[in-house]
Design a protein around this motif. Structure first.
Motif, mmCIF file in Angstrom:
data_model
loop_
_atom_site.group_PDB
_atom_site.id
_atom_site.type_symbol
_atom_site.label_atom_id
_atom_site.label_comp_id
_atom_site.label_asym_id
_atom_site.label_seq_id
_atom_site.Cartn_x
_atom_site.Cartn_y
_atom_site.Cartn_z
ATOM 1 N N ASN A 13 2.320 -3.704 -5.899
ATOM 2 C CA ASN A 13 1.951 -2.571 -6.762
ATOM 3 C C ASN A 13 2.455 -2.777 -8.189
ATOM 4 O OD1 ASN A 13 0.793 -1.198 -4.538
ATOM 5 N ND2 ASN A 13 1.479 0.782 -5.314
ATOM 6 N N GLY A 38 9.494 -4.365 -1.772
ATOM 7 C CA GLY A 38 8.334 -3.561 -1.378
ATOM 8 C C GLY A 38 8.706 -2.089 -1.422
ATOM 9 N N ARG A 39 7.770 -1.273 -1.881
ATOM 10 C CA ARG A 39 8.058 0.155 -2.014
ATOM 11 C C ARG A 39 7.193 0.991 -1.091
ATOM 12 N NH1 ARG A 39 6.457 2.085 -6.568
ATOM 13 N NH2 ARG A 39 5.496 0.290 -7.556
ATOM 14 N N GLY A 40 7.813 1.958 -0.425
ATOM 15 C CA GLY A 40 7.076 2.937 0.358
ATOM 16 C C GLY A 40 6.951 4.220 -0.443
ATOM 17 N N ARG A 41 6.415 5.245 0.174
ATOM 18 C CA ARG A 41 6.325 6.529 -0.510
ATOM 19 C C ARG A 41 7.718 7.139 -0.605
ATOM 20 N NH1 ARG A 41 3.356 10.462 2.508
ATOM 21 N NH2 ARG A 41 2.797 11.599 0.640
ATOM 22 N N TRP A 54 0.328 -7.560 2.594
ATOM 23 C CA TRP A 54 0.870 -6.740 1.498
ATOM 24 C C TRP A 54 -0.062 -6.925 0.323
ATOM 25 C CZ3 TRP A 54 3.607 -5.048 5.147
ATOM 26 C CH2 TRP A 54 4.385 -5.873 5.962
ATOM 27 N N SER A 56 -2.491 -4.961 -3.114
ATOM 28 C CA SER A 56 -2.769 -3.820 -3.989
ATOM 29 C C SER A 56 -4.110 -4.030 -4.664
ATOM 30 C CB SER A 56 -1.684 -3.677 -5.063
ATOM 31 O OG SER A 56 -0.417 -3.526 -4.453
ATOM 32 N N LYS A 105 3.397 3.915 13.608
ATOM 33 C CA LYS A 105 2.756 3.551 12.346
ATOM 34 C C LYS A 105 2.532 2.045 12.244
ATOM 35 C CE LYS A 105 3.863 4.068 7.400
ATOM 36 N NZ LYS A 105 4.494 5.004 6.450
ATOM 37 N N GLY A 108 0.849 1.564 6.011
ATOM 38 C CA GLY A 108 1.151 2.617 5.042
ATOM 39 C C GLY A 108 0.394 2.357 3.749
ATOM 40 N N ILE A 109 0.134 3.407 3.013
ATOM 41 C CA ILE A 109 -0.638 3.309 1.772
ATOM 42 C C ILE A 109 0.140 4.008 0.661
ATOM 43 C CG2 ILE A 109 -2.808 3.971 0.636
ATOM 44 C CD1 ILE A 109 -4.012 3.999 3.568
ATOM 45 N N GLY A 126 -1.831 0.575 -2.954
ATOM 46 C CA GLY A 126 -1.087 -0.466 -2.239
ATOM 47 C C GLY A 126 -1.241 -0.256 -0.748
ATOM 48 N N ILE A 127 -1.504 -1.345 -0.051
ATOM 49 C CA ILE A 127 -1.728 -1.265 1.395
ATOM 50 C C ILE A 127 -0.772 -2.230 2.081
ATOM 51 C CG2 ILE A 127 -3.440 -1.593 3.255
ATOM 52 C CD1 ILE A 127 -5.035 -1.487 0.037
ATOM 53 N N GLY A 128 -0.022 -1.734 3.029
ATOM 54 C CA GLY A 128 0.870 -2.590 3.802
ATOM 55 C C GLY A 128 0.493 -2.497 5.268
HETATM 56 C C1 BTN Z 1 4.336 4.243 2.906
HETATM 57 O O1 BTN Z 1 3.823 4.483 3.996
HETATM 58 O O2 BTN Z 1 5.444 4.699 2.597
HETATM 59 C C2 BTN Z 1 3.565 3.384 1.926
HETATM 60 C C3 BTN Z 1 3.826 1.921 2.137
HETATM 61 C C4 BTN Z 1 3.032 1.042 1.187
HETATM 62 C C5 BTN Z 1 3.408 -0.426 1.287
HETATM 63 C C6 BTN Z 1 2.522 -1.307 0.463
HETATM 64 S S1 BTN Z 1 2.768 -3.026 0.772
HETATM 65 C C7 BTN Z 1 1.795 -3.436 -0.618
HETATM 66 C C8 BTN Z 1 2.127 -2.438 -1.714
HETATM 67 N N1 BTN Z 1 3.274 -2.878 -2.487
HETATM 68 C C9 BTN Z 1 4.320 -2.063 -2.326
HETATM 69 O O3 BTN Z 1 5.433 -2.231 -2.864
HETATM 70 N N2 BTN Z 1 4.013 -1.058 -1.499
HETATM 71 C C10 BTN Z 1 2.637 -1.144 -1.043
#
Ligand code: BTN
Length: 243
Positions: A13, A38-41, A54, A56, A105, A108-109, A126-128
């Motif tokens: 992202n 990597g970042r989640g919500r 991983w 975006s 799960k 995540g998006i 971003g899609i993981g």
């Molecule tokens: C979540 O469910 O919290 C969202 C997770 C999203 C992860 C994807 S991996 C590719 C992209 N880069 C990131 O740092 N995060 C998203």
């Protein structure tokens, strides 16, 4: 479309954001084998070992910023179609954006809208997807709620082919979005939804917790809750927990 592949980045992202700021066009895709940050919500880290997908996508839809939430649902529908068609898996969606197999799960998006002067300049989706990873190696707090395609199918899957199919599906659903076919997308989303009809707890950013029954989503993709006193409340963000 431009596809940028990397062995390791901090976060796809972040890379996509940088490219978008430099003017990269709609449809630019960033993929990495691993992410070091990597970042989640909600500011949570997202574990991104080798073997997962991983990626975006940079989007530049000419719509009001309030429509950005819908892009998360668009992406969820595209991921769900892909996992169903390519892997034969029965999947569900937890509002707004978790793709589930059973109650675990698998994807995540993270949708990040960049708004300037009240217009949507660009969006990074971003899609993981936990594909060929073993969730047994995840930390305790994540292990129980997570699964991967490998854990479900008991075999490795071909990530390249899955990415290709996902991008095709994404383009289809995104084109419907741009053509204003929101009702069709929302009705597909509702069919996939595990949230609607469930009793849920919503944890808001500032610590507020709302309980109720999820009765639907509106045309913006917001969740509609019926509270215990019978009133309706619209939720546009927050962590959703199924009870
Ligand atoms: C979540 O469910 O919290 C969202 C997770 C999203 C992860 C994807 S991996 C590719 C992209 N880069 C990131 O740092 N995060 C998203």
């Amino acid at each position: 479309h431009r596809i940028e592949c990397f062995d390791e980045v901090d976060s796809t992202n972040n890379v996509a954001k940088r490219l978008a700021e430099e003017g990269a066009s709609e449809g630019t895709v960033v993929i990495a084998k691993t992410q070091s940050r990597g970042r989640g919500r909600r500011g949570k880290p997202w574990i991104s070992p080798e073997g997962g997908i991983w990626m975006s996508i940079i989007l530049r839809p000419e719509v009001h910023p309030s429509r950005a939430l819908l892009l998360t649902l668009v992406t969820g529908v595209a991921v769900a179609r892909t996992l169903q068609d390519e892997c034969g898996l029965e999947v569900g969606i937890k509002w707004p954006n978790d793709i589930l197999i059973g109650d675990k799960k698998v994807c995540g998006i993270l949708t990040e809208a960049h708004v300037r002067f009240n217009t949507l300049e660009y969006v990074v989706v971003g899609i993981g997807i936990d594909t060929n990873v073993d969730v047994k190696a995840f930390p305790d707090d994540l292990r129980e709620g997570a699964t991967s395609l490998k854990n479900e199918l008991k075999r490795d899957i071909e990530s390249g082919a899955l990415i290709e199919k996902f991008l095709e599906n994404f383009e289809d659903v995104y084109n419907s979005f741009k053509d204003g076919e929101i009702d069709e997308i929302l009705s597909e989303w509702r069919k996939l939804s595990k949230t609607i009809g469930s009793r849920v707890e919503i944890r808001k950013q500032l610590g507020e917790i709302v309980y109720g029954e999820a009765v639907g989503i509106n045309s913006e993709g917001a969740l509609i809750l019926e509270l215990d006193d019978g009133t309706l409340r619209k939720i546009i963000s927050g962590e959703c927990i199924h009870h």
